[in-house]
Scaffold this motif. Structure first.
Motif, PDB file in Angstrom:
ATOM      1  N   ILE A  81      -5.973  37.770  66.476  1.00 30.26           N
ATOM      2  CA  ILE A  81      -6.686  36.694  67.181  1.00 30.26           C
ATOM      3  C   ILE A  81      -7.547  35.958  66.157  1.00 30.26           C
ATOM      4  O   ILE A  81      -8.423  36.559  65.534  1.00 30.26           O
ATOM      5  N   VAL A  82      -7.279  34.658  65.980  1.00 26.28           N
ATOM      6  CA  VAL A  82      -8.016  33.852  65.006  1.00 26.28           C
ATOM      7  C   VAL A  82      -8.437  32.552  65.680  1.00 26.28           C
ATOM      8  O   VAL A  82      -7.591  31.847  66.240  1.00 26.28           O
ATOM      9  N   THR A  83      -9.716  32.232  65.631  1.00 21.41           N
ATOM     10  CA  THR A  83     -10.190  31.003  66.262  1.00 21.41           C
ATOM     11  C   THR A  83     -11.117  30.239  65.326  1.00 21.41           C
ATOM     12  O   THR A  83     -11.584  30.759  64.315  1.00 21.41           O
ATOM     13  N   GLY A  84     -11.349  28.991  65.703  1.00 22.33           N
ATOM     14  CA  GLY A  84     -12.312  28.164  64.994  1.00 22.33           C
ATOM     15  C   GLY A  84     -13.207  27.458  65.994  1.00 22.33           C
ATOM     16  O   GLY A  84     -12.766  27.062  67.078  1.00 22.33           O
ATOM     17  N   THR A  85     -14.472  27.317  65.652  1.00 24.33           N
ATOM     18  CA  THR A  85     -15.413  26.586  66.500  1.00 24.33           C
ATOM     19  C   THR A  85     -16.520  26.000  65.635  1.00 24.33           C
ATOM     20  O   THR A  85     -16.944  26.626  64.654  1.00 24.33           O
ATOM     21  N   GLY A  86     -16.957  24.828  65.984  1.00 26.04           N
ATOM     22  CA  GLY A  86     -18.025  24.208  65.218  1.00 26.04           C
ATOM     23  C   GLY A  86     -19.403  24.642  65.668  1.00 26.04           C
ATOM     24  O   GLY A  86     -20.321  24.792  64.864  1.00 26.04           O
ATOM     25  N   LYS A  87     -19.555  24.879  66.982  1.00 22.93           N
ATOM     26  CA  LYS A  87     -20.876  25.186  67.527  1.00 22.93           C
ATOM     27  C   LYS A  87     -20.908  26.451  68.375  1.00 22.93           C
ATOM     28  O   LYS A  87     -21.982  26.942  68.702  1.00 22.93           O
ATOM     29  N   GLU A 146      -8.782  24.246  61.591  1.00 27.40           N
ATOM     30  CA  GLU A 146      -7.752  24.215  60.553  1.00 27.40           C
ATOM     31  C   GLU A 146      -7.827  25.442  59.641  1.00 27.40           C
ATOM     32  O   GLU A 146      -6.800  25.934  59.175  1.00 27.40           O
ATOM     33  N   ASN A 147      -9.034  25.950  59.385  1.00 29.17           N
ATOM     34  CA  ASN A 147      -9.153  27.190  58.623  1.00 29.17           C
ATOM     35  C   ASN A 147      -8.593  28.374  59.412  1.00 29.17           C
ATOM     36  O   ASN A 147      -7.989  29.287  58.840  1.00 29.17           O
ATOM     37  N   ALA A 148      -8.810  28.356  60.721  1.00 30.56           N
ATOM     38  CA  ALA A 148      -8.217  29.395  61.569  1.00 30.56           C
ATOM     39  C   ALA A 148      -6.692  29.309  61.529  1.00 30.56           C
ATOM     40  O   ALA A 148      -5.994  30.331  61.450  1.00 30.56           O
ATOM     41  N   LEU A 149      -6.181  28.085  61.578  1.00 30.90           N
ATOM     42  CA  LEU A 149      -4.737  27.871  61.524  1.00 30.90           C
ATOM     43  C   LEU A 149      -4.171  28.340  60.184  1.00 30.90           C
ATOM     44  O   LEU A 149      -3.113  28.994  60.126  1.00 30.90           O
TER      45      LEU A 149
END
Length: 346
Positions: A81-87, A146-149
């Motif tokens: 499981i890999v995600t990205g979030t700004g806030k 994009e880093n998560a991707l």
């Protein structure tokens, strides 16, 4: 980055009716207050009512989008499981900070603090699906998703299977006000479907969650390329396409991050077959995830949802190569290449 990466399943909860079936037949949702909010689904099909009551909005949105994505891919436990979030969860963060002031750092409720951490959605998905594999969250502003991707692609290159990768973001009244003070949003109120007719400083805010099941197993939609460039002095488009032995004539559709901000929209000038998407979801750190969902849906359906683009002349298909070019306020620039796998048989 080159390689064989296929989108086996996907899901998005956004300000449009993007969740569920027949999404392209849905009407265009618009706002006139410069603030987009998600169209939330019925959560009862994905979690028990007592859990729904305890979770904040971003947790419900993120978990539901992830579960629907896995359902679309036909799996129950992902390989990572890999995600990205700004806030992360802004509402929980704000609630915790307010309670610190209100209770003078005594008798604080730990729940808002726990749910405000950036990896709260990842942890919830893992607990729900009993996934004990690799679990990571990236927080890099406009490069978060994009880093998560990229991490998911590296995991697949190492031999891992069925990587759940996604992004989630929310907007609150307080955060909208703070960002308005530094010129992120337009001062004048406009209708979102007229965004591109108002080339003035600032844009409109948004939110959303999108998840994808990435694998090296051949599928209909291939993620053929990904490139991140920080504050480029010149366009990197030609170099990106050349690295994949393509030129602009080979690109059937360019999904651009044009958002009506006169300070930065010049980056998109001259793009052929351009299809901007920010009037659908607004601007936020991980809006690139919505663009990837939209591009993959267009490739699969071989049509652009005409209802969602009444103000534009939609480039005609068929679509084989779709380029996504998005940037976050002129700093983080991202190129993604989607290709239709014509040799794939359902």
């Amino acid at each position: 980055m080159k390689g064989k990466y296929y989108i086996q399943g996907m899901s998005a909860i956004s300000p449009q009716h993007s969740f569920g079936e027949n999404v392209f037949s849905q009407p265009l949702m618009t706002v006139s207050e410069n603030v987009f909010a998600c169209v939330e689904p019925d959560y009862r099909a994905y979690m028990p009512p007592n859990s729904i009551r305890r979770m904040t909005r971003i947790l419900k949105v993120g978990l539901t989008a992830a579960l629907q994505c896995m359902q679309d891919a036909g799996i129950t436990v992902p390989g990572a499981i890999v995600t990205g979030t700004g806030k992360g969860s802004l509402s929980d963060t704000e609630r915790f900070l307010k309670e610190i002031r209100e209770y003078k750092e005594t008798a604080l409720n730990a729940t808002p603090f726990i749910q405000s951490t950036y990896n709260a959605v990842n942890g919830l998905i893992a607990l729900q699906q009993k996934c004990t594999q690799y679990n990571n969250t990236f927080v890099h502003r406009g490069f978060s998703f994009e880093n998560a991707l990229l991490d998911a692609m590296l995991l697949i290159a190492e031999g891992n299977k069925d990587i759940l990768v996604g992004a989630f973001e929310e907007i609150t009244a307080e955060h909208f006000y703070i960002k308005s003070r530094i010129g992120f949003w337009k001062k004048e109120k406009i209708a979102s479907n007229e965004l591109y007719q108002h080339p003035t400083p600032g844009t409109i805010s948004g939110e959303g969650a999108a998840f994808f099941l990435l694998s090296d197993t051949p599928g209909e939609v291939q993620l053929s390329g990904l490139k991140m460039v920080y504050k480029p002095k010149e366009s990197y488009l030609q170099k990106f396409l050349a690295s994949h032995e393509l030129n602009l004539e080979d690109i059937d559709l360019v999904i651009s991050g044009r958002n009506g901000d006169s300070n930065f929209d010049h980056y998109y000038d001259g793009l052929p077959n351009e299809l901007p998407f920010k009037h659908l979801c607004g601007e936020y750190d991980t809006s690139g995830a919505f663009a990837l969902w939209l591009g993959a849906q267009i490739l699969k359906a071989q049509q652009v949802p005409a209802n969602w683009f009444p103000m534009l002349t939609v480039p005609a298909g068929p679509y084989k190569n779709i380029l996504i070019y998005n940037h976050f306020f002129g700093e983080q620039h991202v190129y993604m290449l989607l290709t239709l796998n014509t040799g794939y048989l359902k």
